[in-house]
Scaffold this motif. Structure first.
Motif, PDB file in Angstrom:
ATOM      1  N   ARG A 158     -16.802  38.985   3.246  1.00  6.92           N
ATOM      2  CA  ARG A 158     -17.864  38.866   2.244  1.00  6.92           C
ATOM      3  C   ARG A 158     -17.267  38.705   0.846  1.00  6.92           C
ATOM      4  O   ARG A 158     -17.721  37.861   0.057  1.00  6.92           O
ATOM      5  N   ARG A 162     -17.736  35.486  -1.460  1.00  4.77           N
ATOM      6  CA  ARG A 162     -18.414  35.735  -2.733  1.00  4.77           C
ATOM      7  C   ARG A 162     -17.583  35.232  -3.914  1.00  4.77           C
ATOM      8  O   ARG A 162     -18.099  34.641  -4.859  1.00  4.77           O
ATOM      9  N   ALA A 209     -19.215  33.064   6.828  1.00  5.30           N
ATOM     10  CA  ALA A 209     -20.368  33.160   5.928  1.00  5.30           C
ATOM     11  C   ALA A 209     -21.624  33.543   6.697  1.00  5.30           C
ATOM     12  O   ALA A 209     -22.434  34.353   6.229  1.00  5.30           O
ATOM     13  N   LEU A 214     -24.101  34.986   4.230  1.00  4.67           N
ATOM     14  CA  LEU A 214     -23.949  34.060   3.107  1.00  4.67           C
ATOM     15  C   LEU A 214     -23.932  32.602   3.554  1.00  4.67           C
ATOM     16  O   LEU A 214     -23.577  31.714   2.772  1.00  4.67           O
ATOM     17  N   GLU A 217     -26.348  30.241   1.446  1.00  2.00           N
ATOM     18  CA  GLU A 217     -25.855  30.039   0.084  1.00  2.00           C
ATOM     19  C   GLU A 217     -24.633  29.123   0.075  1.00  2.00           C
ATOM     20  O   GLU A 217     -24.518  28.241  -0.789  1.00  2.00           O
TER      21      GLU A 217
END
Length: 408
Positions: A158, A162, A209, A214, A217
């Motif tokens: 993560r 990120r 992801a 995620l 995104e």
């Protein structure tokens, strides 16, 4: 640990097994969090006041006093121990008999305790019972170790993704696509690129992801970056761009907005195979809206498996992209040739165009020419590169097309 035992040893199942074997009323795992003992798992035959996730100051608990040595791990009768009688929980729960052993992780840290207690004294409890508790506390420690390691890996994934997103990534390169007829460039496929230290395949970035929530995104960012980088190309060349998107990314809020401001009739949406589709209805409705705008739909990696063919049948794309595993070594493999021929014939009957991916040798190109696929991409014709390099390829192609028109 043997697989059969590993599959059986759920922490809650272990608590129940030990508690019932000892004939006690309550079993629980207590985690030491700062100066608190927090209930993480509780097992009891009857309703009780122990609530998972609640905590008490260690000094007010049996767990804390066993851990610091003020109480022994085995207490058949709490009435025989003044230290136990000083604890309020001895009366409020009540606690008549108690066993507690530390849960020690592989790094030496004491995670907490594995505890069982009965509301009444039980003078049959002995050192053998305590040994059973220690054995199961060791197994619980192994499970907690694995869970903590998995959480640590997820946190690392993560954090890595990120940071990439916060830095504006991923980077985008473009692999040119050529018509078979005259090998004229007609556009490119946008491909994501990620930091190389440490190296991870592109597919791993997207699967990571998805694992940490995620995926959407990351996919949306890749599409936005690709369209932004391609905008100058459209100002000088009437060419297409292929952008990759999973069904989940297409159905997520904001996807349609990503395409606004770009010439829809020059976008080919390549649907990737990241997850199973149980209900095609919502996806087909979204694709219909995109088609109304002029977007063409492609299915990626056709021929890689049954699921890709089932998607072709359900979605009825404008373009199918022949999987590179079929193209690789095509000139020397009659079975691959038969499969490729069948797919090209299938596409023709369905009104689909065919783009062959992964063309790397003149022999493969020759067979694909004989099969009359409509377009090609691969290292033989053009490697993925930045937009400036793509513009040079497109410029050369435009001059080639002009020369062919003049000769005609």
């Amino acid at each position: 640990m043997p697989q059969s035992l590993d599959g059986f040893l759920d922490i809650r199942a272990m608590l129940r097994l030990v508690r019932q074997n000892l004939g006690l009323d309550v079993a629980f795992i207590g985690e030491f969090v700062g100066d608190q003992r927090v209930f993480r798992h509780v097992d009891a035959d009857a309703p009780n006041t122990l609530v998972e996730g609640t905590g008490d100051h260690l000094d007010t608990t049996y767990c804390g006093r066993v851990a610091d040595g003020r109480l022994p791990e085995l207490i058949p009768d709490t009435a025989a121990f003044p230290e136990a009688q000083r604890l309020a929980v001895t009366r409020t729960l009540p606690v008549g008999s108690h066993l507690s052993v530390p849960i020690r992780l592989s790094n030496g840290m004491v995670y907490g305790t594995f505890c069982c207690f009965g509301h009444a004294p039980d003078h049959s409890l002995n050192e053998r019972d305590l040994a059973v508790m220690r054995t199961f506390a060791g197994l619980v420690a192994q499970r907690i170790d694995r869970d903590l390691q998995a959480e640590s890996l997820l946190a690392a994934k993560r954090g890595r993704i990120r940071r990439l997103l916060d830095d504006g990534g991923p980077a985008i390169v473009f692999q040119p696509i050529f018509l078979l007829d005259g090998l004229a460039p007609v556009g490119a496929e946008a491909l994501s690129r990620f930091p190389s230290d440490p190296y991870r395949p592109v597919e791993t970035w997207f699967s990571d992801a998805a694992e940490v929530g995620l995926q959407i995104e990351l996919e949306h960012r890749a599409i936005a970056n690709a369209l932004a980088a391609y905008a100058p190309v459209w100002s000088r060349h009437r060419v297409q761009i292929g952008i990759n998107a999973s069904p989940a990314a297409i159905l997520a809020p904001g996807f349609m907005d990503l395409l606004s401001g770009s010439p829809a009739d020059r976008i080919v949406l390549e649907i990737t195979e990241h997850e199973r589709i149980d209900d095609y209805g919502p996806l087909l409705a979204a694709l219909a809206l995109l088609r109304d705008r002029g977007v063409r739909i492609a299915i990626d990696d056709v021929g890689a498996g049954y699921s890709s063919m089932s998607r072709v049948v359900a979605i009825r794309p404008d373009i199918i992209k022949l999987d590179r595993e079929i193209v690789r070594g095509l000139d020397g493999d009659p079975m691959r040739q038969a499969l490729a021929r069948a797919l090209v014939d299938f596409a023709a009957r369905c009104g689909c165009k065919v783009v062959a991916e992964g063309v790397e040798t003149p022999g493969e190109l020759e067979i694909l020419s004989e099969l009359e696929v409509q377009a090609l991409q691969g290292y033989l014709l053009g490697r993925p590169a930045g937009v400036d390099a793509l513009e040079r390829v497109l410029g050369q192609g435009a001059r080639r097309i002009d020369a062919m028109a003049d000769a005609g």
